[in-house]
Design an enzyme around this catalytic site. Structure first.
Site, PDB file in Angstrom:
ATOM      1  CE1 TYR A 125     -59.204  85.793  45.475  1.00  0.00           C
ATOM      2  CE2 TYR A 125     -60.635  84.465  44.069  1.00  0.00           C
ATOM      3  CZ  TYR A 125     -59.430  84.647  44.741  1.00  0.00           C
ATOM      4  OH  TYR A 125     -58.467  83.681  44.655  1.00  0.00           O
ATOM      5  CD  GLU A 213     -55.420  85.262  45.504  1.00  0.00           C
ATOM      6  OE1 GLU A 213     -54.288  85.439  45.994  1.00  0.00           O
ATOM      7  OE2 GLU A 213     -56.314  84.590  46.054  1.00  0.00           O
TER       8      GLU A 213
END
Lengths: 406, 294
Positions: A125, A213
């Protein structure tokens, strides 16, 4: 401003960030030929079909009335066509869309990046954003890729790392190395991760982004590092210097009333309640919504008419609020400073007459310059408009309106 | 004494000859603010509103003794205007401009830190010390002189709070509109600290909104410093949905800490007098001061 995944990947790619490649399709046939083209380029029959909507959770979401997820793997071009025909024109409901879901009008046909090879693929991530408490950008990253990061933050916060970027010098090489080490990358993957992080931060900075993101960032079985998904939010205040990004705005993804309000330069956000409101100033508008809630109603919208409330803006505001059939009452709350209250009051009366029959009670609270004259003007207009000067009086009137007592 | 601005402030207006700058400069002059001139590059040597126009802030500092600046420059040029003021030695820089890109503000924040000055805003209504100086766009008549300090992220909500304070029979020492952007020069805590140290201020109204952690930081500071003066607090946006920007660039709920309820809870735990309704700010202040007197 939010954009689609395929647009986000275009931006990332333009700054040298490696991404999962793909082709946008608006029909099932286009998806079929896209899959064939990807096979030609990458040598695999497998492709991934991804619904393009402005909401997350697509992989777990499904199309209303069909057993079809918003993201699905197709083992060949025929299967890709079938999945695309299920998705396009369907309504996708995910954890972020609410029960009404969102209409899918495009899909991204993307290369299969989870192919077998010399090592196991691994997901990470990574996001870039402003840390408001420091007034500096940070890179947030974790070995726990491909899952809901808020879940990770709650249950295993020690697995989330943050790297602060010093605005004087920008991202430094040692920081990119630190990130790659903390993610456990080795050999070629380590080099590729350093390159990925560096390109990602450059892209964030140059694109005037408000948030990136990338979830997941993937290490492929042959040690490439690529962005498989991408959420990119561009700073609205910086759009004036990015005409190409401004053109990426997809108004079909926005509430139609919000799109219309924007044309009148009104700052409007549609909500689900029963009491509409029109206010000058963002803080007072939020406070007015709170008053509606405390008076037993639910705000139907946020609407800031700005510093120059006049008959035209008031009329546009009325028309936009009245498009919402749930609205049972309207509260106008103007604190006149430079704006004179009697002018706003005249605006309300004129707008009321111009629109004709407004079927719901209107409560007008005008405070500040010439407030008394404004109240008199409204009270003597003969219209079904209730006036107040003090905020408490307005709250009481809202309470009555919600209860059906006026 | 008050804070930030008073009758001795020598104010210049950056963006003096533009329509916003002209209008509000006129209003400030009528209020009695000591506006000593303005800056519009290329128009130096001219006169506007009976005040001199300078090419640079440096000129305004040297020739007119300016020590406070108010900025009405459009967003693409506002960051530069702030840094020009900081470099020229202006002590209090108040930036009204709304819409400055975050990328431009990050280096500005660093820049002003390295200079001996205070930045208020951007995206704020300014600062007023009633009866002495109005350096902002607020309606001056609402703010009667008194001993209650006000801090707020929002314009009209500041006027609302001031109006309630005055209607409660009290008055305002200094009202500071700190601004609604994600990056502002003076966060809530710094503004609270100024008013806590001001002998002319007896109590404080602290108004925040959703997004960021400034209010929680301020509340913790207040508690750590012994709750020396009563603080009435309110957070706008209790009904705001997550993920949507509510007008102000900074007013957005990302995580749990951004919500109004989370902030109000921390504020209450730190001994602030939190009101749920923005209509109760004035009455709460009276109640708090009354109980203190007893």
């Amino acid at each position: 401003m939010n954009i689609h995944e395929y647009q986000a990947k275009q931006i990332l790619k333009s700054f040298g960030v490696a991404v999962q490649e793909g082709i946008v399709a608006t029909t099932a046939d286009e998806a079929h030929s896209a899959a064939l083209k990807l096979k030609e380029q990458y040598g695999s029959d497998f492709v991934v079909i991804k619904a393009q909507i402005h909401a997350g959770g697509r992989g777990k979401g499904s199309i209303i009335g069909k057993e079809q997820r918003g993201v699905a793997v197709a083992k060949n071009a025929d299967k890709a066509k079938e999945i695309a025909s299920n998705l396009i024109g369907g309504t996708l409901v995910t954890i972020q869309t609410g029960p009404k879901g969102k209409l899918v009008s495009k899909v991204l046909v993307a290369q299969d990046v989870y192919y077998p090879g010399s090592s196991e693929p691994k997901e990470y991530y990574m996001s870039v954003m402003l840390d408001r408490s420091q007034s500096k950008n940070i890179i947030v990253y974790s070995t726990e890729g491909g899952m809901d990061i808020e879940h990770v933050a709650e249950h295993t916060p020690h697995l989330i790392h943050k790297e602060t970027i010093d605005p004087k010098v920008g991202l430094q090489a040692f920081q990119a190395r630190k990130i790659a080490f903390n993610l456990g990358c080795e050999g070629e993957a380590f080099k590729q991760m350093v390159k990925f992080v560096t390109a990602l931060y450059t892209a964030y900075d140059k694109a005037d982004a408000a948030m990136f993101e990338i979830n997941p960032v993937l290490k492929t079985s042959d040690d490439k590092i690529i962005a498989v998904d991408g959420k990119v939010d561009i700073d609205d205040n910086a759009l004036y210097r990015h005409a190409d990004y401004m053109a990426m705005r997809d108004t079909a993804e926005e509430d139609p009333t919000e799109v219309e309000a924007k044309e009148f330069n009104l700052n409007y956000v549609k909500l689900d309640g029963n009491v509409g409101c029109m206010v000058n100033g963002a803080g007072l508008a939020m406070a007015t919504m709170d008053i509606i809630k405390l008076s037993g109603g639910d705000p139907a919208n946020f609407l800031d008419v700005g510093g120059s409330a006049n008959a035209t803006t008031v009329e546009a505001g009325f028309r936009i609020i009245l498009k919402d059939p749930n609205v049972k009452a309207i509260l106008i709350n103007i604190f006149g400073g430079i704006v004179r209250c009697d002018r706003v009051a005249q605006g309300v009366v004129d707008a009321y007459k111009s629109i004709g029959n407004i079927p719901v009670p209107i409560i007008v609270r005008l405070q500040g310059t010439n407030a008394e004259a404004a109240k008199k003007l409204i009270d003597e207009s003969g219209l079904k408009v209730y006036s107040a000067i003090v905020l408490k009086e307005a709250a009481e009137l809202v309470q009555k309106a919600v209860a059906g007592n006026i | 004494m008050s804070v930030l601005v008073d009758k001795n402030s020598k104010v210049i207006v950056q963006g003096f000859t533009g329509s916003e700058g002209s209008f509000h400069a006129q209003q400030m002059i009528e209020y009695g603010t000591n506006v000593v001139g303005g800056v519009t590059p290329g128009k130096g040597g001219q006169s506007h509103l009976d005040r001199p126009v300078f090419n640079t802030v440096k000129d305004a500092v040297e020739k007119a003794g300016a020590n406070v600046s108010i900025i009405f420059v459009p967003p693409p040029f506002a960051a530069d205007a702030i840094m020009e003021s900081a470099d020229a030695g202006i002590k209090v820089i108040i930036c009204i401009t709304e819409g400055i890109p975050v990328k431009d503000m990050i280096p500005v924040k660093e820049y002003v830190k390295s200079r001996n000055c205070v930045l208020i805003g951007p995206n704020c209504p300014g600062v007023i010390t009633p009866g002495q100086a109005k350096v902002g766009i607020m309606p001056g008549f609402v703010f009667k002189q008194g001993r209650i300090g006000i801090i707020s992220k929002s314009g009209t909500l500041t006027y609302e709070a001031a109006d309630q304070i005055v209607k409660a029979g009290l008055g305002v020492s200094t009202a500071i509109g700190i601004g609604g952007d994600p990056i502002i020069g003076t966060p809530t805590k710094d503004a609270v600290e100024m008013l806590m140290n001001d002998p002319e201020t007896d109590a404080i109204v602290m108004i925040g909104e959703i997004g960021g952690s400034y209010e929680a930081d301020a509340a913790r500071w207040i508690k750590a410093n012994g709750n020396k003066k009563p603080v009435v607090g309110f957070i706008a946006g209790q009904t705001a949905p997550a993920g949507r920007r509510m007008g102000h660039a900074g007013a957005i709920v990302g995580g749990h800490d951004d919500t109004a309820s989370a902030k109000m809870k921390i504020m209450a735990e730190c001994g602030l007098h939190v009101v749920e309704s923005p209509a109760d700010i004035g009455s709460k202040m009276l109640e708090v001061l009354g109980s203190k007197a007893n």
